[in-house]
Design an enzyme around this catalytic site. Structure first.
Site, mmCIF file in Angstrom:
data_model
loop_
_atom_site.group_PDB
_atom_site.id
_atom_site.type_symbol
_atom_site.label_atom_id
_atom_site.label_comp_id
_atom_site.label_asym_id
_atom_site.label_seq_id
_atom_site.Cartn_x
_atom_site.Cartn_y
_atom_site.Cartn_z
ATOM 1 N N ARG A 114 0.821 -1.224 0.000
ATOM 2 C CA ARG A 114 0.000 0.000 0.000
ATOM 3 C C ARG A 114 0.846 1.262 0.000
ATOM 4 O O ARG A 114 1.832 1.383 0.712
ATOM 5 C CB ARG A 114 -0.916 0.017 1.214
ATOM 6 C CG ARG A 114 -1.659 1.357 1.326
ATOM 7 C CD ARG A 114 -2.786 1.326 2.287
ATOM 8 N NE ARG A 114 -2.402 0.880 3.594
ATOM 9 C CZ ARG A 114 -3.282 0.606 4.553
ATOM 10 N NH1 ARG A 114 -4.575 0.739 4.326
ATOM 11 N NH2 ARG A 114 -2.869 0.206 5.735
ATOM 12 N N ARG B 189 2.511 3.943 5.049
ATOM 13 C CA ARG B 189 2.086 4.146 6.437
ATOM 14 C C ARG B 189 3.067 3.504 7.402
ATOM 15 O O ARG B 189 3.585 2.425 7.144
ATOM 16 C CB ARG B 189 0.687 3.554 6.636
ATOM 17 C CG ARG B 189 -0.362 4.631 6.732
ATOM 18 C CD ARG B 189 -1.738 4.098 6.657
ATOM 19 N NE ARG B 189 -2.068 3.136 7.709
ATOM 20 C CZ ARG B 189 -3.275 2.628 7.869
ATOM 21 N NH1 ARG B 189 -4.248 2.984 7.052
ATOM 22 N NH2 ARG B 189 -3.524 1.770 8.828
HETATM 23 P P1 AP5 Z 1 -7.361 -0.094 2.084
HETATM 24 O O1 AP5 Z 1 -8.608 0.364 1.408
HETATM 25 O O2 AP5 Z 1 -6.384 0.935 2.508
HETATM 26 O O3 AP5 Z 1 -7.716 -1.097 3.297
HETATM 27 P P2 AP5 Z 1 -8.330 -0.817 4.724
HETATM 28 O O4 AP5 Z 1 -9.304 -1.911 4.994
HETATM 29 O O5 AP5 Z 1 -8.827 0.588 4.820
HETATM 30 O O6 AP5 Z 1 -7.045 -1.060 5.601
HETATM 31 P P3 AP5 Z 1 -6.437 -0.223 6.811
HETATM 32 O O7 AP5 Z 1 -5.045 -0.762 6.965
HETATM 33 O O8 AP5 Z 1 -6.567 1.248 6.591
HETATM 34 O O9 AP5 Z 1 -7.318 -0.677 7.958
HETATM 35 P P4 AP5 Z 1 -6.969 -0.586 9.427
HETATM 36 O O10 AP5 Z 1 -8.288 -0.921 9.980
HETATM 37 O O11 AP5 Z 1 -5.836 -1.422 9.897
HETATM 38 O O12 AP5 Z 1 -6.387 0.892 9.628
HETATM 39 P P5 AP5 Z 1 -6.979 2.195 10.304
HETATM 40 O O13 AP5 Z 1 -6.410 3.343 9.597
HETATM 41 O O14 AP5 Z 1 -8.440 2.095 10.467
HETATM 42 O O15 AP5 Z 1 -6.643 -1.136 1.091
HETATM 43 C C1 AP5 Z 1 -5.432 -1.759 1.451
HETATM 44 C C2 AP5 Z 1 -4.595 -2.010 0.169
HETATM 45 O O16 AP5 Z 1 -5.270 -2.952 -0.653
HETATM 46 C C3 AP5 Z 1 -4.387 -0.761 -0.685
HETATM 47 O O17 AP5 Z 1 -3.092 -0.778 -1.222
HETATM 48 C C4 AP5 Z 1 -5.439 -0.897 -1.799
HETATM 49 O O18 AP5 Z 1 -5.007 -0.275 -2.992
HETATM 50 C C5 AP5 Z 1 -5.560 -2.415 -1.948
HETATM 51 N N1 AP5 Z 1 -6.904 -2.847 -2.323
HETATM 52 C C6 AP5 Z 1 -8.078 -2.414 -1.770
HETATM 53 N N2 AP5 Z 1 -9.113 -3.082 -2.338
HETATM 54 C C7 AP5 Z 1 -8.578 -3.945 -3.255
HETATM 55 C C8 AP5 Z 1 -9.130 -4.915 -4.142
HETATM 56 N N3 AP5 Z 1 -10.456 -5.147 -4.218
HETATM 57 N N4 AP5 Z 1 -8.280 -5.624 -4.916
HETATM 58 C C9 AP5 Z 1 -6.942 -5.423 -4.848
HETATM 59 N N5 AP5 Z 1 -6.354 -4.517 -4.033
HETATM 60 C C10 AP5 Z 1 -7.168 -3.792 -3.226
HETATM 61 O O19 AP5 Z 1 -6.357 2.088 11.785
HETATM 62 C C11 AP5 Z 1 -4.987 2.305 12.029
HETATM 63 C C12 AP5 Z 1 -4.732 2.294 13.527
HETATM 64 O O20 AP5 Z 1 -5.456 3.380 14.153
HETATM 65 C C13 AP5 Z 1 -5.199 1.041 14.266
HETATM 66 O O21 AP5 Z 1 -4.251 0.000 14.211
HETATM 67 C C14 AP5 Z 1 -5.407 1.594 15.684
HETATM 68 O O22 AP5 Z 1 -4.169 1.732 16.358
HETATM 69 C C15 AP5 Z 1 -5.965 2.995 15.425
HETATM 70 N N6 AP5 Z 1 -7.437 2.992 15.363
HETATM 71 C C16 AP5 Z 1 -8.210 3.331 14.291
HETATM 72 N N7 AP5 Z 1 -9.506 3.210 14.586
HETATM 73 C C17 AP5 Z 1 -9.567 2.774 15.862
HETATM 74 C C18 AP5 Z 1 -10.645 2.437 16.725
HETATM 75 N N8 AP5 Z 1 -11.921 2.500 16.304
HETATM 76 N N9 AP5 Z 1 -10.351 2.020 17.978
HETATM 77 C C19 AP5 Z 1 -9.076 1.952 18.421
HETATM 78 N N10 AP5 Z 1 -8.002 2.247 17.648
HETATM 79 C C20 AP5 Z 1 -8.257 2.654 16.378
#
Ligand code: AP5
Length: 233
Positions: free
Chosen positions: A143, A176
């Site tokens: 990513r 990231r």
């Molecule tokens: P992408 O769309 O970026 O995937 P995503 O599901 O959004 O993945 P994240 O890593 O952003 O999810 P996350 O839940 O770990 O992170 P968050 O920022 O929420 O796609 C991923 C890749 O795949 C990309 O390269 C894309 O191009 C590719 N792709 C997508 N669809 C595709 C397809 N169909 N085919 C092929 N390729 C594809 O959280 C980060 C951190 O923040 C957490 O670890 C935690 O510490 C904190 N945090 C956030 N929210 C909370 C909460 N509610 N409570 C507590 N801590 C929290």
């Protein structure tokens, strides 16, 4: 320019493990229905960048791939959901992620957002995006995202036209901090342990629509749009 469908769609909760495509799909849903994407990950990263008190508390936890404590998130999420652009609906990307957060959200929606005379009117639709573990690893290690406009790429699967540069505004793409293999493993384990029960919680209420996230992006979107249209508001 994609077609915008202008009608109330209510809250949409996107669930799925890290890398499932929640952010990618949230942007497409936002574009189609003209409603905002609310990503708690993005909001927290903004706090980290600005060095706010929340950002300082969250920074190390996020770098380890663990969850930020529930109580730290509620003020941030409530403030965002109270903004006027959320009135016709919104997409929650990455929230709720623990049973405690799901209970908090139910209460918040009940008291603050729903029409009080008809509280069942806009129950959230919960979309679970399902992807195999090995696919998640290659999606996350590959990513890249644009720091200016937020467009998400993948060096293996969805590369930009010019290496490492955003197709839309030419910014240099970034990786990231938590997309390192050892942190990715921790994030996936945390998901199984703390977030999987949230899907079970919504499942018991018959609210979960399962979509196959292993398909190409546009085919995943089609499944999600279909579920949203079916759900109505
Ligand atoms: P992408 O769309 O970026 O995937 P995503 O599901 O959004 O993945 P994240 O890593 O952003 O999810 P996350 O839940 O770990 O992170 P968050 O920022 O929420 O796609 C991923 C890749 O795949 C990309 O390269 C894309 O191009 C590719 N792709 C997508 N669809 C595709 C397809 N169909 N085919 C092929 N390729 C594809 O959280 C980060 C951190 O923040 C957490 O670890 C935690 O510490 C904190 N945090 C956030 N929210 C909370 C909460 N509610 N409570 C507590 N801590 C929290």
């Amino acid at each position: 320019m994609a077609e915008v469908t202008s009608r109330c769609v209510g809250p949409i909760i996107l669930m799925g493990p890290p890398g499932a495509g929640k952010g990618t799909q949230a942007k497409l849903i936002a574009e189609r229905y003209g409603i905002p994407q609310i990503s708690t990950g993005d909001l927290l990263r903004e706090h980290v960048c600005k060095g706010t008190s929340l950002g300082l508390q969250a920074k190390e936890i996020m770098a380890r791939g663990q969850l930020v404590p529930d109580e730290l998130l509620y003020g941030m999420v409530a403030e965002r959901l109270r903004e006027a652009d959320c009135d016709p609906g919104f997409i929650l990307d990455g929230f709720p992620r623990t049973p405690g957060q799901a209970g908090w959200l139910d209460e918040f929606l009940k008291h603050e957002l729903f029409d009080k005379s008809n509280p069942g009117k806009c129950l959230p639709i919960v979309v679970q995006i399902d992807v195999d573990y090995n696919d998640l690893l290659s999606r996350l290690t590959g990513r890249r995202s644009c720091p200016a406009c937020g467009t998400i790429y993948n060096v293996h699967l969805q590369p930009p036209r010019v290496d490492e540069l955003c197709d839309l505004d030419g910014s240099k793409l970034v990786t990231r901090n938590d997309d390192r293999e050892e942190v990715i493993r921790e994030r996936l384990q945390t998901y199984e342990k703390l977030t999987r029960p949230v899907i079970d919680y919504y499942g018991r209420q018959g609210r979960v629509a399962l979509v196959n996230g292993a398909l190409p992006v546009d085919q995943v979107s089609e499944q999600i749009f279909h579920e949203i249209e079916r759900h109505g508001c």
